[in-house]
Design a protein around this motif. Sequence first.
Motif, PDB file in Angstrom:
ATOM      1  N   MET A 109       0.827  -1.205   0.000  1.00 16.47           N
ATOM      2  CA  MET A 109       0.000   0.000   0.000  1.00 16.47           C
ATOM      3  C   MET A 109       0.868   1.265   0.000  1.00 16.47           C
ATOM      4  O   MET A 109       0.496   2.284  -0.561  1.00 16.47           O
ATOM      5  N   VAL A 110       2.018   1.146   0.630  1.00 15.66           N
ATOM      6  CA  VAL A 110       2.952   2.278   0.619  1.00 15.66           C
ATOM      7  C   VAL A 110       3.350   2.593  -0.816  1.00 15.66           C
ATOM      8  O   VAL A 110       3.353   3.748  -1.250  1.00 15.66           O
ATOM      9  N   GLU A 111       3.645   1.518  -1.524  1.00 18.85           N
ATOM     10  CA  GLU A 111       4.057   1.661  -2.913  1.00 18.85           C
ATOM     11  C   GLU A 111       2.941   2.319  -3.727  1.00 18.85           C
ATOM     12  O   GLU A 111       3.173   3.202  -4.546  1.00 18.85           O
ATOM     13  N   SER A 112       1.737   1.905  -3.454  1.00 20.02           N
ATOM     14  CA  SER A 112       0.580   2.464  -4.150  1.00 20.02           C
ATOM     15  C   SER A 112       0.415   3.958  -3.846  1.00 20.02           C
ATOM     16  O   SER A 112       0.117   4.757  -4.727  1.00 20.02           O
ATOM     17  N   LYS A 113       0.649   4.298  -2.588  1.00 22.80           N
ATOM     18  CA  LYS A 113       0.511   5.708  -2.199  1.00 22.80           C
ATOM     19  C   LYS A 113       1.528   6.591  -2.904  1.00 22.80           C
ATOM     20  O   LYS A 113       1.191   7.657  -3.420  1.00 22.80           O
ATOM     21  N   THR A 114       2.771   6.132  -2.915  1.00 22.23           N
ATOM     22  CA  THR A 114       3.794   6.957  -3.582  1.00 22.23           C
ATOM     23  C   THR A 114       3.510   7.050  -5.068  1.00 22.23           C
ATOM     24  O   THR A 114       3.727   8.097  -5.680  1.00 22.23           O
ATOM     25  N   ALA A 115       3.014   5.954  -5.642  1.00 15.26           N
ATOM     26  CA  ALA A 115       2.678   5.982  -7.067  1.00 15.26           C
ATOM     27  C   ALA A 115       1.598   7.028  -7.334  1.00 15.26           C
ATOM     28  O   ALA A 115       1.697   7.809  -8.285  1.00 15.26           O
ATOM     29  N   TRP A 116       0.599   7.069  -6.495  1.00 13.40           N
ATOM     30  CA  TRP A 116      -0.487   8.031  -6.710  1.00 13.40           C
ATOM     31  C   TRP A 116      -0.052   9.467  -6.474  1.00 13.40           C
ATOM     32  O   TRP A 116      -0.524  10.380  -7.155  1.00 13.40           O
ATOM     33  N   LYS A 117       0.831   9.650  -5.537  1.00  9.61           N
ATOM     34  CA  LYS A 117       1.370  11.007  -5.355  1.00  9.61           C
ATOM     35  C   LYS A 117       2.070  11.466  -6.627  1.00  9.61           C
ATOM     36  O   LYS A 117       1.956  12.615  -7.046  1.00  9.61           O
ATOM     37  N   ARG A 118       2.811  10.533  -7.202  1.00 12.21           N
ATOM     38  CA  ARG A 118       3.535  10.825  -8.434  1.00 12.21           C
ATOM     39  C   ARG A 118       2.541  11.147  -9.554  1.00 12.21           C
ATOM     40  O   ARG A 118       2.705  12.114 -10.290  1.00 12.21           O
ATOM     41  N   ILE A 119       1.496  10.349  -9.647  1.00 11.14           N
ATOM     42  CA  ILE A 119       0.497  10.552 -10.701  1.00 11.14           C
ATOM     43  C   ILE A 119      -0.180  11.920 -10.539  1.00 11.14           C
ATOM     44  O   ILE A 119      -0.350  12.658 -11.506  1.00 11.14           O
ATOM     45  N   VAL A 120      -0.517  12.250  -9.305  1.00 11.61           N
ATOM     46  CA  VAL A 120      -1.187  13.529  -9.065  1.00 11.61           C
ATOM     47  C   VAL A 120      -0.245  14.692  -9.365  1.00 11.61           C
ATOM     48  O   VAL A 120      -0.647  15.688  -9.982  1.00 11.61           O
TER      49      VAL A 120
END
Length: 587
Positions: free
Chosen positions: A1-12
Amino acid sequence: MVESKTAWKRIVARALAAYIAEKGQDCAPPDPESVVLERPPKPELGDFGFPMFPYARLLRASPQAVATALAAIIARDPESHGRGEARAEGPYLNVRVARAAESARVLAAVADPTWGRTTSQAGHKVLIEFSSPNTNKPLHLGHLRNNALGESLSRILRAAGAEVRKVNHLNDRGINICRSMLAYLRYGEGRSPEDEGLKGDHFVGKYYVLFNKLKAEDPTAEVAAQELVRRWESGDPEIRALQERMNAWTFEGLKATYARTGISFDAYDFETETYEIGREEVLKGLARGVFYREGDGSIQIDLEDVGLDKKVLLRKDGTSIYITQDIGTAIRRHESWPYDRVVYVVGNEQQYHFKVLFEVLKRLGFDWARDLHHLSYGMVNLPSGRMKTREGTIVDADDLVDEVAAMAAAEIEAKGREESAGSVKEIAEKIALGALHYFLLHVAPVKDILYDPAASLSFTGDTGPYIQYMGARAASILRKHAAGEGNAVKGRADPALLEGDAEWGLVKLIAELPERIDQAAASMEPSVMAGYAHDLAAAFSAWYRDNPVLNCPDPNLAATRLELVRAVRRNLELASQLVCIPVLESM
RNA sequence: GAGGCAAUAGCUCAGCUGGAUAGAGCAUCAGAUUGCGGAUCUGAAGGUCGGAGGUUCGAAUCCUCUUUGCCUCACCA
């Protein structure tokens, strides 16, 4: 989930950059790290959300408009496609994670042997000093809190990758032990703990209490105790031998209590061996001008510029005091085990002492002195008031564990669980420890605790036994499956089936373990882990009531849910261990 | 007198770097058991986050003042 969070921060962040370019605005695109991610108040709103307020002013558009625009841009971003969907909801951009893929990742991660270990504290060598009792009496309730905090924090820091050394600094000299000795000389008649059928620490503690009687009979007793201190310091062999004998009795008793409560140490420092070692360092500091000599001959430091007072570091007769010893001990320890951080688990009444100590060490120029912490915790009070030995309101640690264990045993019998529990005595002891440690750790250390025996003995609600119970229920399901019961044996697990809201909520909570470990480690708050264990137990309890596992008609769904149970069980074990709650297969 | 810490539902406590309707447990009330363990679960009710200002688009959270409580202010440990 951490990985997912950082990915979404990047996307945003990327979407924001695109939006800025689109609008031709002249402002710098935000760094992905700086994007604020938060959890929506209700799960229906998504898995995480991004408030758009900060960008509204920057982009001269309403937060709603920014959210809408970003949602459209993200829908075109290839990286977002496998990860989920972003939706504008008012001034927030909310993300719904692609559940099947994330569930598969999470279950695989939990099954990995390294699950539950993180790297946020990797590279740190942390020395934790805790417990540090006097050797003139047994441990009491306050020590139980200290021990639980020190042990739990050690485990948490280790889980987060730090190297940890647990040290117990025993105060085995001074006026208190001499009082016990004096009373023993007067009333003991040479008896040993075995002669009286007492644990060594209780035996010595009995004489400490008897000192009060002695004092009532003989007004010179206090002076006589001082005289014993003096004789010990001058090396009187008879007194040295007696103190050694009594200390050994207490030490054996203390070790039994530690063993019983699951507390351990990598090293013991004895004050009889450390009490003089700071003098040299103070003299060195004097030579270097960090300290000064007062007119009366004492060596002092002036800390008034940092809001502290002048403090004596060496008496005018050249002997050391409490802080001298702590200075010496810190330096000596660093020489033999070069730590970069020390945590002293000591009650909050010593906050001033540690402020001074840390400032002194800093001024002596040690680079490791920048990372010294006093894990300060509040009093454990009784409804009747503060604990004091003399008032007889002290709660003895061994007695307390006995009492809680007896209650647990009675509960097991009342439920008619003797057979499935196996050894009632053994299980009751573990439940008692779970109850006590959770009670002591689920509250933030800074808070004073009002110890309410009735509440701590209650096994319903926000308690250790509740967590143990949920772990045992999960274990029971796994046991039945292993014995060939249920539909899961006929199916194959498929994380894609974990898309229902109930399962997804659990998956998310399971995935949070590493973040919670890091948070607990960084803030040095075992209560974070205790809270996590409880949250997970409660979520599991609510889920499995409505979602049959072994009895699920669809074999594949049954097998998939079983994997979820396995993951919950694993996390409950890991979290429980971190807060010193014994894990039970059955209860 | 000076310094530190705390104050959130009747009680015991959460509330992460300021973000959407402040959350649990206990107690109270109303429900759930031909069911993988009822030491369980579901729901209701319960709050001007000690008080007053301030900063901010936005404060339980940050700042100032203030009230109350606890702890310190040893050549004790």
